[in-house]
Design an enzyme around this catalytic site. Sequence first.
Site, PDB file in Angstrom:
ATOM      1  N   ASP A  32      39.414  50.602 109.636  1.00 20.31           N
ATOM      2  CA  ASP A  32      40.062  49.379 110.112  1.00 20.31           C
ATOM      3  C   ASP A  32      40.084  48.353 108.979  1.00 20.31           C
ATOM      4  O   ASP A  32      39.105  48.160 108.260  1.00 20.31           O
ATOM      5  CB  ASP A  32      39.315  48.826 111.328  1.00 20.31           C
ATOM      6  CG  ASP A  32      40.141  47.807 112.097  1.00 20.31           C
ATOM      7  OD1 ASP A  32      40.518  48.096 113.240  1.00 20.31           O
ATOM      8  OD2 ASP A  32      40.404  46.712 111.549  1.00 20.31           O
ATOM      9  N   ASN A  88      41.393  49.541 123.541  1.00 24.45           N
ATOM     10  CA  ASN A  88      41.969  48.338 124.131  1.00 24.45           C
ATOM     11  C   ASN A  88      43.340  48.705 124.679  1.00 24.45           C
ATOM     12  O   ASN A  88      44.165  49.272 123.954  1.00 24.45           O
ATOM     13  CB  ASN A  88      42.089  47.239 123.067  1.00 24.45           C
ATOM     14  CG  ASN A  88      40.726  46.779 122.572  1.00 24.45           C
ATOM     15  OD1 ASN A  88      39.757  46.730 123.336  1.00 24.45           O
ATOM     16  ND2 ASN A  88      40.639  46.448 121.295  1.00 24.45           N
ATOM     17  N   GLY A  94      43.278  43.293 125.189  1.00 21.92           N
ATOM     18  CA  GLY A  94      43.159  42.804 123.813  1.00 21.92           C
ATOM     19  C   GLY A  94      43.856  43.678 122.794  1.00 21.92           C
ATOM     20  O   GLY A  94      43.588  43.572 121.587  1.00 21.92           O
ATOM     21  N   GLN A  95      44.776  44.538 123.257  1.00 24.96           N
ATOM     22  CA  GLN A  95      45.481  45.419 122.320  1.00 24.96           C
ATOM     23  C   GLN A  95      46.485  44.621 121.502  1.00 24.96           C
ATOM     24  O   GLN A  95      47.262  43.829 122.056  1.00 24.96           O
ATOM     25  CB  GLN A  95      46.201  46.525 123.093  1.00 24.96           C
ATOM     26  CG  GLN A  95      46.873  47.550 122.196  1.00 24.96           C
ATOM     27  CD  GLN A  95      47.449  48.723 122.983  1.00 24.96           C
ATOM     28  OE1 GLN A  95      47.335  48.792 124.209  1.00 24.96           O
ATOM     29  NE2 GLN A  95      48.075  49.647 122.251  1.00 24.96           N
ATOM     30  N   HIS A 101      45.183  53.801 119.970  1.00 24.78           N
ATOM     31  CA  HIS A 101      44.138  54.005 118.962  1.00 24.78           C
ATOM     32  C   HIS A 101      42.773  53.895 119.592  1.00 24.78           C
ATOM     33  O   HIS A 101      42.553  53.104 120.503  1.00 24.78           O
ATOM     34  CB  HIS A 101      44.280  53.030 117.795  1.00 24.78           C
ATOM     35  CG  HIS A 101      44.467  51.597 118.201  1.00 24.78           C
ATOM     36  ND1 HIS A 101      45.674  51.119 118.684  1.00 24.78           N
ATOM     37  CD2 HIS A 101      43.616  50.545 118.223  1.00 24.78           C
ATOM     38  CE1 HIS A 101      45.553  49.832 118.974  1.00 24.78           C
ATOM     39  NE2 HIS A 101      44.310  49.459 118.711  1.00 24.78           N
ATOM     40  N   LEU A 102      41.854  54.707 119.086  1.00 24.23           N
ATOM     41  CA  LEU A 102      40.467  54.698 119.522  1.00 24.23           C
ATOM     42  C   LEU A 102      39.639  54.094 118.396  1.00 24.23           C
ATOM     43  O   LEU A 102      39.676  54.580 117.255  1.00 24.23           O
ATOM     44  CB  LEU A 102      39.982  56.115 119.837  1.00 24.23           C
ATOM     45  CG  LEU A 102      40.623  56.799 121.055  1.00 24.23           C
ATOM     46  CD1 LEU A 102      41.979  57.387 120.709  1.00 24.23           C
ATOM     47  CD2 LEU A 102      39.706  57.886 121.594  1.00 24.23           C
ATOM     48  N   HIS A 103      38.934  53.021 118.703  1.00 21.72           N
ATOM     49  CA  HIS A 103      38.051  52.396 117.717  1.00 21.72           C
ATOM     50  C   HIS A 103      36.705  53.132 117.717  1.00 21.72           C
ATOM     51  O   HIS A 103      36.108  53.328 118.783  1.00 21.72           O
ATOM     52  CB  HIS A 103      37.754  50.942 118.090  1.00 21.72           C
ATOM     53  CG  HIS A 103      38.925  50.014 118.095  1.00 21.72           C
ATOM     54  ND1 HIS A 103      39.160  49.098 117.081  1.00 21.72           N
ATOM     55  CD2 HIS A 103      39.916  49.821 119.002  1.00 21.72           C
ATOM     56  CE1 HIS A 103      40.235  48.381 117.381  1.00 21.72           C
ATOM     57  NE2 HIS A 103      40.707  48.789 118.532  1.00 21.72           N
TER      58      HIS A 103
HETATM   59  P1  5GP Z   1      43.622  46.507 118.825  1.00 21.32           P
HETATM   60  O1  5GP Z   1      43.288  45.054 118.839  1.00 21.32           O
HETATM   61  O2  5GP Z   1      45.097  46.757 119.027  1.00 21.32           O
HETATM   62  O3  5GP Z   1      42.764  47.346 119.730  1.00 21.32           O
HETATM   63  O4  5GP Z   1      43.232  47.022 117.392  1.00 21.32           O
HETATM   64  C1  5GP Z   1      44.116  47.028 116.316  1.00 21.32           C
HETATM   65  C2  5GP Z   1      43.258  47.205 115.097  1.00 21.32           C
HETATM   66  O5  5GP Z   1      44.103  47.555 114.035  1.00 21.32           O
HETATM   67  C3  5GP Z   1      42.512  45.941 114.674  1.00 21.32           C
HETATM   68  O6  5GP Z   1      41.125  46.197 114.659  1.00 21.32           O
HETATM   69  C4  5GP Z   1      43.083  45.615 113.307  1.00 21.32           C
HETATM   70  O7  5GP Z   1      42.112  45.117 112.422  1.00 21.32           O
HETATM   71  C5  5GP Z   1      43.631  46.964 112.860  1.00 21.32           C
HETATM   72  N1  5GP Z   1      44.753  46.881 111.957  1.00 21.32           N
HETATM   73  C6  5GP Z   1      45.873  46.113 112.137  1.00 21.32           C
HETATM   74  N2  5GP Z   1      46.714  46.296 111.115  1.00 21.32           N
HETATM   75  C7  5GP Z   1      46.130  47.194 110.285  1.00 21.32           C
HETATM   76  C8  5GP Z   1      46.526  47.770 109.039  1.00 21.32           C
HETATM   77  O8  5GP Z   1      47.613  47.501 108.500  1.00 21.32           O
HETATM   78  N3  5GP Z   1      45.676  48.653 108.462  1.00 21.32           N
HETATM   79  C9  5GP Z   1      44.470  48.998 109.046  1.00 21.32           C
HETATM   80  N4  5GP Z   1      43.712  49.872 108.387  1.00 21.32           N
HETATM   81  N5  5GP Z   1      44.069  48.458 110.214  1.00 21.32           N
HETATM   82  C10 5GP Z   1      44.886  47.573 110.826  1.00 21.32           C
END
Ligand code: 5GP
Length: 115
Positions: A32, A88, A94-95, A101-103
């Site tokens: 991330d 998310n 909070g997406q 995607h899975l964190h």
């Molecule tokens: P969400 O909030 O949708 O669950 O998570 C999206 C995640 O994608 C966030 O943790 C954010 O930091 C990450 N992210 C957004 N843009 C990029 C990118 O261009 N490259 C990488 N490696 N991560 C990203």
Amino acid sequence: MTSQDTIFSKIIRREIPADIVYEDDLALAFKDVNPQAPIHILVIPKQPIPKLADAESGDHALMGHLLLTVKRVAEAAGLTNGYRVVINNGNDGGQTVDHLHLHILGGRHMKWPPG
Ligand code: 5GP
């Protein structure tokens, strides 16, 4: 570029750089860009499913594959003491990127409940 195109599709196509830690035919894992833990890796399907709520019964095997990819990537990252897996989903979830995607969050003790 399609309506389903996101920053993650560009990462899959290598149009923008990412620190990729795992790849197979179905999934990609990369660090991330804004880590919320010492280790913060995202596991995504190459198929652009916008969010978990959009997954269908035909995605059954892919969903299982993503979870097993989480396990594999976490092991490779050395997360032997545990880790958290987060999806998310949608606005209230909070997406921020509309590509499932899975964190994987690890390297510190996680608090509960999440914010
Ligand atoms: P969400 O909030 O949708 O669950 O998570 C999206 C995640 O994608 C966030 O943790 C954010 O930091 C990450 N992210 C957004 N843009 C990029 C990118 O261009 N490259 C990488 N490696 N991560 C990203």
